[in-house]
Design an enzyme around this catalytic site. Structure first.
Site, PDB file in Angstrom:
ATOM      1  N   ASP A 105      31.728  15.041 -18.468  1.00 59.55           N
ATOM      2  CA  ASP A 105      31.792  16.371 -19.084  1.00 59.55           C
ATOM      3  C   ASP A 105      31.477  17.526 -18.134  1.00 59.55           C
ATOM      4  OD1 ASP A 105      32.178  14.790 -21.308  1.00 59.55           O
ATOM      5  OD2 ASP A 105      30.749  15.888 -22.552  1.00 59.55           O
ATOM      6  N   HIS A 250      28.160  13.648 -16.509  1.00 60.55           N
ATOM      7  CA  HIS A 250      28.589  15.020 -16.210  1.00 60.55           C
ATOM      8  C   HIS A 250      29.033  15.163 -14.759  1.00 60.55           C
ATOM      9  CE1 HIS A 250      26.018  15.416 -19.769  1.00 60.55           C
ATOM     10  NE2 HIS A 250      26.724  16.478 -20.060  1.00 60.55           N
TER      11      HIS A 250
HETATM   12 ZN   LIG Z   1      29.076  19.773 -22.038  1.00 61.34          ZN
END
Ligand SMILES: [Zn+2]
Length: 280
Positions: A105, A250
């Site tokens: 992400d 992430h």
């Molecule tokens: Zn996010």
């Protein structure tokens, strides 16, 4: 297991607030350092209001947010909650085999996205990248590379905004601008949506349905965004992953060196344990 206790709710709320502050702070720095005001406009040329922009840079006031933890329980969603919308996001992929899904992400990011892509290529793993529209607009070539490498791209809003309590027109703009940017960069319309902070609402879910995007949450969160150390990220993933798990990592929003190092360890380990990666 059906409901959180009061203390669970409190600690979850504190945790979510800390996380929001961290992410919003980091995200604001990243954005202001890499994009000019031109990119703060949507693809249609509309400039967001000052409030919209500052909403990304500053944490909202206390009590103004509802996270996933207030709306649904993570591992055992309650079947009958009249206040909850009729649909809910995916927490697991449904597959009889030892399939798991990896989601990455907050990118694309010029430093970390290429590093993650190299690892995925090395281990022949296909993942889903949840991209922030502003970052796609800043680095369309990275979004294109991700798509060309065979990975899926999910819509992750234009400004990484917490959409709960946002008016419908704002929710629509965040999703529509981002899908437009992803399509412009890659030629592909995203069919998945991930809510920032896992903050879902009936409005967000309805908008997903309206835009034909499947809402996707996660079931394994090693908290790599908080940089707890490579060992902690590895341990968390290896301990919590089950068949069907959707793992959250992430590649944007800050220094993701620990994430990259952790991925270089967990990808071969998970494969050795017989898991195989599927996109959501
Ligand atoms: Zn996010």
């Amino acid at each position: 297991m059906g409901n959180f206790s009061v203390s669970d709710r409190n600690s979850a709320a504190v945790f979510a607030a800390r996380r929001r502050r961290l992410l919003l702070g980091v995200g604001g720095i990243t954005l202001t350092s890499v994009v000019g005001s031109r990119l703060l406009s949507g693809p249609a040329g509309h400039l967001p209001s000052h409030r919209e922009v500052s909403a990304y840079r500053k944490p909202p006031g206390p009590g103004g947010l509802v996270t996933r933890r207030n709306l649904v329980t993570r591992r055992a969603p309650v079947a009958h909650r009249p206040e909850y919308p009729p649909d809910r996001p995916l927490y697991y992929i449904h597959d009889d085999s030892r399939a798991i899904a990896l989601t990455i992400d907050d990118g694309p990011d010029p430093v970390y996205t290429p590093q993650v892509l190299r690892l995925l290529h090395q281990y022949r793993v296909t993942a889903t990248f949840s991209m922030v529209g502003l970052h796609v607009a800043a680095y369309p070539h990275l979004a294109r590379t991700v798509a060309e490498d065979g990975h899926h791209i999910a819509n992750h809003t234009w400004t990484h905004s917490n959409l709960v309590h946002r008016p419908v027109h704002r929710v629509h703009a965040e999703l529509a601008w981002t899908s437009h940017a992803i399509h412009s960069a890659t030629g592909v319309h995203p069919q998945l949506f991930r809510a920032p902070y896992g903050a879902w609402s009936a409005t967000v879910l309805r908008q997903c349905e309206h835009m034909r995007m499947v809402p996707v949450d996660w079931s394994v969160d090693p908290r790599d965004w908080a940089r707890p150390g490579v060992r902690s990220i590895v341990r968390n993933i290896m301990h919590n992953t089950r068949p069907g798990s959707i793992i959250l990592e992430h590649d944007g929003g800050g220094n993701r060196a620990q994430t990259v190092d952790a991925l270089s360890i967990v990808l071969p380990r998970l494969l050795r344990e017989g898991y195989h990666f599927r996109t959501v």
